[in-house]
Design a protein around this motif. Structure first.
Motif, PDB file in Angstrom:
ATOM      1  N   SER A 139     -12.406  37.617  -0.989  1.00 42.96           N
ATOM      2  CA  SER A 139     -11.322  38.142  -1.457  1.00 42.96           C
ATOM      3  C   SER A 139     -11.628  39.899  -1.705  1.00 42.96           C
ATOM      4  CB  SER A 139     -10.511  38.039  -2.498  1.00 42.96           C
ATOM      5  OG  SER A 139      -9.899  36.420  -1.900  1.00 42.96           O
ATOM      6  N   VAL A 140     -10.386  40.704  -1.818  1.00 42.21           N
ATOM      7  CA  VAL A 140     -10.707  42.191  -2.554  1.00 42.21           C
ATOM      8  C   VAL A 140     -10.869  42.487  -3.783  1.00 42.21           C
ATOM      9  CG1 VAL A 140      -9.355  44.553  -2.505  1.00 42.21           C
ATOM     10  CG2 VAL A 140      -9.452  43.471  -0.527  1.00 42.21           C
ATOM     11  N   VAL A 141     -12.313  42.541  -4.455  1.00 46.04           N
ATOM     12  CA  VAL A 141     -12.399  42.897  -5.668  1.00 46.04           C
ATOM     13  C   VAL A 141     -11.172  43.780  -6.067  1.00 46.04           C
ATOM     14  CG1 VAL A 141     -13.776  43.092  -7.560  1.00 46.04           C
ATOM     15  CG2 VAL A 141     -14.126  41.988  -5.580  1.00 46.04           C
ATOM     16  N   ASN A 143      -8.582  31.623 -10.143  1.00 46.14           N
ATOM     17  CA  ASN A 143      -7.674  32.433 -11.250  1.00 46.14           C
ATOM     18  C   ASN A 143      -7.012  33.553 -11.448  1.00 46.14           C
ATOM     19  OD1 ASN A 143      -7.020  29.573 -12.549  1.00 46.14           O
ATOM     20  ND2 ASN A 143      -8.451  29.579 -13.206  1.00 46.14           N
ATOM     21  N   SER A 144      -8.486  34.530 -10.759  1.00 48.00           N
ATOM     22  CA  SER A 144      -8.500  35.889 -11.153  1.00 48.00           C
ATOM     23  C   SER A 144      -7.915  36.650 -12.673  1.00 48.00           C
ATOM     24  CB  SER A 144      -7.330  36.563 -10.272  1.00 48.00           C
ATOM     25  OG  SER A 144      -7.749  36.099  -8.816  1.00 48.00           O
ATOM     26  N   ARG A 145      -8.381  35.827 -13.105  1.00 51.90           N
ATOM     27  CA  ARG A 145      -7.985  35.439 -14.606  1.00 51.90           C
ATOM     28  C   ARG A 145      -6.847  36.403 -15.913  1.00 51.90           C
ATOM     29  NH1 ARG A 145     -13.092  34.613 -17.256  1.00 51.90           N
ATOM     30  NH2 ARG A 145     -12.084  35.950 -19.502  1.00 51.90           N
ATOM     31  N   ALA A 168      -8.761  39.580  -5.805  1.00 52.54           N
ATOM     32  CA  ALA A 168      -9.619  38.590  -7.036  1.00 52.54           C
ATOM     33  C   ALA A 168      -9.832  39.552  -7.480  1.00 52.54           C
ATOM     34  CB  ALA A 168     -11.148  38.031  -6.228  1.00 52.54           C
ATOM     35  N   SER A 169     -10.719  38.917  -9.422  1.00 53.76           N
ATOM     36  CA  SER A 169     -10.708  39.991  -9.873  1.00 53.76           C
ATOM     37  C   SER A 169     -11.850  40.141 -10.110  1.00 53.76           C
ATOM     38  CB  SER A 169     -10.488  39.519 -11.588  1.00 53.76           C
ATOM     39  OG  SER A 169     -10.738  38.275 -12.006  1.00 53.76           O
ATOM     40  N   GLY A 170     -12.659  39.553  -9.629  1.00 50.87           N
ATOM     41  CA  GLY A 170     -13.939  39.730  -9.381  1.00 50.87           C
ATOM     42  C   GLY A 170     -15.320  38.831  -9.918  1.00 50.87           C
ATOM     43  N   ASP A 171     -16.373  38.528  -9.790  1.00 48.44           N
ATOM     44  CA  ASP A 171     -16.994  37.133 -11.181  1.00 48.44           C
ATOM     45  C   ASP A 171     -18.744  37.375 -10.375  1.00 48.44           C
ATOM     46  OD1 ASP A 171     -17.992  37.327  -8.005  1.00 48.44           O
ATOM     47  OD2 ASP A 171     -17.646  35.103  -7.828  1.00 48.44           O
TER      48      ASP A 171
END
Length: 303
Positions: free
Chosen positions: A94-96, A194-196, A125-128
């Motif tokens: 997904s695009v961060v 959850n993308s925070r 997404a929010s990134g990981d």
């Protein structure tokens, strides 16, 4: 989703489970994949009847994480794939959003939407990967808020002419517009993991939920909770290692199963019955083209 684009309609327009897969299609997980092999296999997968091809967004290479995605920038790569395919849907998984300026995302995504004749669906997404936040000057603790603000900017840039919006990235005061606008007036956003965010926020602001492979009981509880909140689609993933014996019982592998064709057919039918709308598979095999062709013939075509 109102004014759904061509991609969203194909993946989620009726009750049938749709099936996609993700780049790299070949076995190049830590090195740059062979471009022609990837594109040729993408064409073959379209012919096999797969519904979607998904590209990951991995801005930097962190060896500890173990892979590079498909190496190439997703906008550039999917534009190339769009030129070699006709109908298969193109997705980001997904695009961060926290590491990209939302105006750049808005323009790149809308451009690809046009160049692919409306086939783009966006996982976001929010990134990981913790080191990336420092590299991009983003506070890791603020990535949830940054994700929400980015979605707000994207919606304004796509839906409005000369939008007025103020965020951490800057201010649009109504004197500038972002063009092109998406082919259907907006682009579908699937929140990943959850993308925070809370599930309430995801149900209210995203066009669907994309979640990683989960054990059956956990998946069913997530689906029940999701469908209590919304009728929007749910997407999940699964590694597929198709055994030679069509009646082989399942064995767990990383993020999926090794099993016979009969078990996979039953499992996918169960996913459909539980309320999964689209599944992104990663098919294993020494000969990837043959593995995908066999999976399409003995599982996907039989659903």
């Amino acid at each position: 989703m109102e004014n759904a684009n061509r991609g969203y309609e194909r993946l989620f327009g009726d009750d049938a489970l749709t099936v996609g897969t993700t780049f790299p299609l070949t076995d190049a997980d830590e090195e740059r994949p062979d471009v022609e092999r990837e594109l040729a296999l993408a064409e073959r997968l379209e012919a096999f009847g797969f519904d979607a091809l998904w590209a990951r967004d991995v801005p930097t290479y962190w060896p500890k994480f173990g892979d590079t995605g498909q190496t190439f920038d997703p906008w550039t790569w999917l534009s190339r794939v769009a030129g070699r395919t006709d109908d298969i849907i193109l997705g980001t998984a997904s695009v961060v959003l926290t590491l990209r300026h939302p105006l750049h995302v808005a323009k790149a995504a809308a451009s690809l939407d046009h160049l692919s004749d409306g086939r783009l669906v966006l996982g976001v997404a929010s990134g990981d990967r913790p080191p990336e936040y420092e590299a991009f000057g983003i506070k890791e603790a603020e990535r949830g808020a940054a994700f929400r603000e980015s979605v707000r900017v994207l919606r304004a840039a796509w839906r409005e002419e000369y939008p007025e919006v103020e965020t951490r990235w800057g201010t649009l005061d109504g004197t500038l517009d972002v063009v092109p606008k998406p082919t259907a007036g907006d682009l579908p956003l699937l929140a990943t993991g959850n993308s925070r965010q809370s599930r309430e926020w995801i149900a209210d602001h995203a066009d669907g939920w994309l979640f990683y492979h989960l054990p059956e009981d956990t998946l069913r509880s997530y689906l029940d909770d999701w469908h209590d909140r919304t009728e929007k689609p749910f997407v999940t993933t699964c590694t597929v290692d198709l055994a030679d014996d069509p009646d082989a019982d399942p064995e767990h592998v990383n993020q999926g199963f090794r099993a016979g064709a009969a078990w996979f057919r039953d499992y996918f039918r169960d996913l459909d019955a539980w309320g999964v709308d689209h599944i992104i598979v990663g098919v294993r095999g020494d000969d990837r083209e043959r593995a995908y062709e066999r999976f399409a013939a003995v599982v996907v075509d039989e659903l």
